[in-house]
Design a protein around this motif. Structure first.
Motif, PDB file in Angstrom:
ATOM      1  N   SER A   1       2.367  -4.048  10.970  1.00 36.62           N
ATOM      2  CA  SER A   1       1.420  -4.905  11.673  1.00 36.62           C
ATOM      3  C   SER A   1       1.373  -6.289  11.047  1.00 36.62           C
ATOM      4  O   SER A   1       1.792  -6.499   9.909  1.00 36.62           O
ATOM      5  CB  SER A   1       0.028  -4.261  11.681  1.00 36.62           C
TER       6      SER A   1
ATOM      7  N   GLY B   1      -5.348  -2.742  13.766  1.00 35.72           N
ATOM      8  CA  GLY B   1      -5.900  -2.280  12.497  1.00 35.72           C
ATOM      9  C   GLY B   1      -6.833  -3.304  11.896  1.00 35.72           C
ATOM     10  O   GLY B   1      -6.896  -4.458  12.323  1.00 35.72           O
TER      11      GLY B   1
ATOM     12  N   ASN C   1       3.235   1.183  15.576  1.00 36.95           N
ATOM     13  CA  ASN C   1       3.281   2.377  14.719  1.00 36.95           C
ATOM     14  C   ASN C   1       4.515   3.180  15.117  1.00 36.95           C
ATOM     15  O   ASN C   1       4.682   3.527  16.284  1.00 36.95           O
ATOM     16  CB  ASN C   1       2.019   3.231  14.876  1.00 36.95           C
TER      17      ASN C   1
ATOM     18  N   HIS D   1      -5.363   6.222  11.315  1.00 35.71           N
ATOM     19  CA  HIS D   1      -5.074   6.251   9.883  1.00 35.71           C
ATOM     20  C   HIS D   1      -6.277   5.672   9.135  1.00 35.71           C
ATOM     21  O   HIS D   1      -6.701   4.557   9.432  1.00 35.71           O
ATOM     22  CB  HIS D   1      -3.867   5.362   9.554  1.00 35.71           C
TER      23      HIS D   1
ATOM     24  N   ASP E   1      -5.932   2.003  10.779  1.00 37.14           N
ATOM     25  CA  ASP E   1      -4.987   1.637  11.827  1.00 37.14           C
ATOM     26  C   ASP E   1      -5.079   2.665  12.942  1.00 37.14           C
ATOM     27  O   ASP E   1      -5.212   3.865  12.670  1.00 37.14           O
ATOM     28  CB  ASP E   1      -3.555   1.589  11.271  1.00 37.14           C
TER      29      ASP E   1
ATOM     30  N   HIS F   1       0.446   6.381  21.212  1.00 36.32           N
ATOM     31  CA  HIS F   1       1.833   6.826  21.334  1.00 36.32           C
ATOM     32  C   HIS F   1       2.035   7.590  22.635  1.00 36.32           C
ATOM     33  O   HIS F   1       1.307   8.534  22.923  1.00 36.32           O
ATOM     34  CB  HIS F   1       2.185   7.756  20.170  1.00 36.32           C
TER      35      HIS F   1
ATOM     36  N   TRP G   1       4.767   5.082  10.511  1.00 36.34           N
ATOM     37  CA  TRP G   1       4.883   3.809   9.805  1.00 36.34           C
ATOM     38  C   TRP G   1       4.167   2.706  10.588  1.00 36.34           C
ATOM     39  O   TRP G   1       4.713   2.207  11.562  1.00 36.34           O
ATOM     40  CB  TRP G   1       6.349   3.439   9.645  1.00 36.34           C
ATOM     41  N   PRO G   2       2.957   2.297  10.154  1.00 34.39           N
ATOM     42  CA  PRO G   2       2.310   1.148  10.787  1.00 34.39           C
ATOM     43  C   PRO G   2       2.942  -0.166  10.288  1.00 34.39           C
ATOM     44  O   PRO G   2       2.943  -0.444   9.095  1.00 34.39           O
ATOM     45  CB  PRO G   2       0.855   1.237  10.327  1.00 34.39           C
TER      46      PRO G   2
ATOM     47  N   SER H   1      -0.379  -0.701  18.131  1.00 39.44           N
ATOM     48  CA  SER H   1      -1.514  -0.345  17.284  1.00 39.44           C
ATOM     49  C   SER H   1      -2.340  -1.582  16.971  1.00 39.44           C
ATOM     50  O   SER H   1      -1.895  -2.707  17.161  1.00 39.44           O
ATOM     51  CB  SER H   1      -1.032   0.288  15.976  1.00 39.44           C
TER      52      SER H   1
ATOM     53  N   GLY I   1      -3.116   3.853  16.411  1.00 39.87           N
ATOM     54  CA  GLY I   1      -1.913   3.746  17.228  1.00 39.87           C
ATOM     55  C   GLY I   1      -1.991   4.585  18.481  1.00 39.87           C
ATOM     56  O   GLY I   1      -2.547   5.685  18.478  1.00 39.87           O
TER      57      GLY I   1
ATOM     58  N   ASN J   1      -0.114   7.199   1.316  1.00 42.19           N
ATOM     59  CA  ASN J   1       0.347   5.917   1.830  1.00 42.19           C
ATOM     60  C   ASN J   1       1.075   5.147   0.733  1.00 42.19           C
ATOM     61  O   ASN J   1       0.689   5.208  -0.437  1.00 42.19           O
ATOM     62  CB  ASN J   1      -0.870   5.116   2.306  1.00 42.19           C
TER      63      ASN J   1
END
Length: 186
Positions: free
Chosen positions: A179, A53, A36, A93, A71, A75, A176-177, A51, A73, A137
């Motif tokens: 994956s 998801g 992410n 998310h 998702d 950080h 921004w995921p 992350s 993440g 999204n």
């Protein structure tokens, strides 16, 4: 909204999608891992991080998909001007979306689904408060079939939370995921 309430809401939305799907609809479950990436002002608070998801999708017409993705993440805190890092941040998310399949399908080649949706993002500061905000999204799902029911999925997404500057340092938190993983169709 608590983390438990958010997860229960995502589970209920997923169950409703399965129950509301037409009998001939295809239901797909995804498991993904990735990175992410925060951008713009939110980078003052958090760095890019790993992350994982999950997703649930059902085809509601020949090219339209109803989707639910979650998702999560982790950080590291951003670098501080005085040295060291700020507190770590977990970003969750929860997004419901519609997808439109622009390529692929019955011929067995790669499938490309563009998606857009709404939901919520939750920012949980390590040893501190949590904040939940409405979010939007846009993204895509690129699926390479491995068999008739299993595929490899790459899922680049862009999520924007309408956050509060006094709580997280910006009024729009862009994360921004990116994956990849596997999806199984039933």
């Amino acid at each position: 909204m608590t983390v438990f309430a958010g997860r229960m809401m995502a589970l209920a939305a997923g169950a409703a999608m399965v129950l509301a799907a037409p009998a001939e609809a295809q239901v797909v479950v995804e498991a993904r891992g990735g990175l992410n990436v925060p951008t713009f002002s939110i980078t003052d608070v958090a760095k890019a991080g790993p992350s994982f998801g999950a997703g649930l999708s059902t085809r509601i017409s020949d090219r339209v998909w109803l989707m639910a993705d979650a998702d999560f993440g982790s950080h590291d805190g951003a670098d501080l001007p005085v040295g060291g890092n700020g507190p770590d941040v977990m970003v969750s998310h929860f997004i419901a979306k519609l997808g439109y399949q622009v390529a692929g399908g019955s011929n067995g080649g790669m499938t490309v689904v563009l998606n857009a949706g709404v939901g919520a993002m939750r920012f949980s500061v390590d040893n501190g408060p949590s904040f939940t905000y409405p979010a939007i999204n846009v993204g895509a799902k690129l699926v390479y079939p491995l068999s008739s029911s299993v595929g490899f999925v790459f899922s680049p997404q862009g999520d924007i939370a309408f956050s509060k500057t006094e709580e997280v340092g910006t009024s729009m938190s862009w994360v921004w995921p990116f994956s990849a993983g596997f999806r199984v169709g039933f």
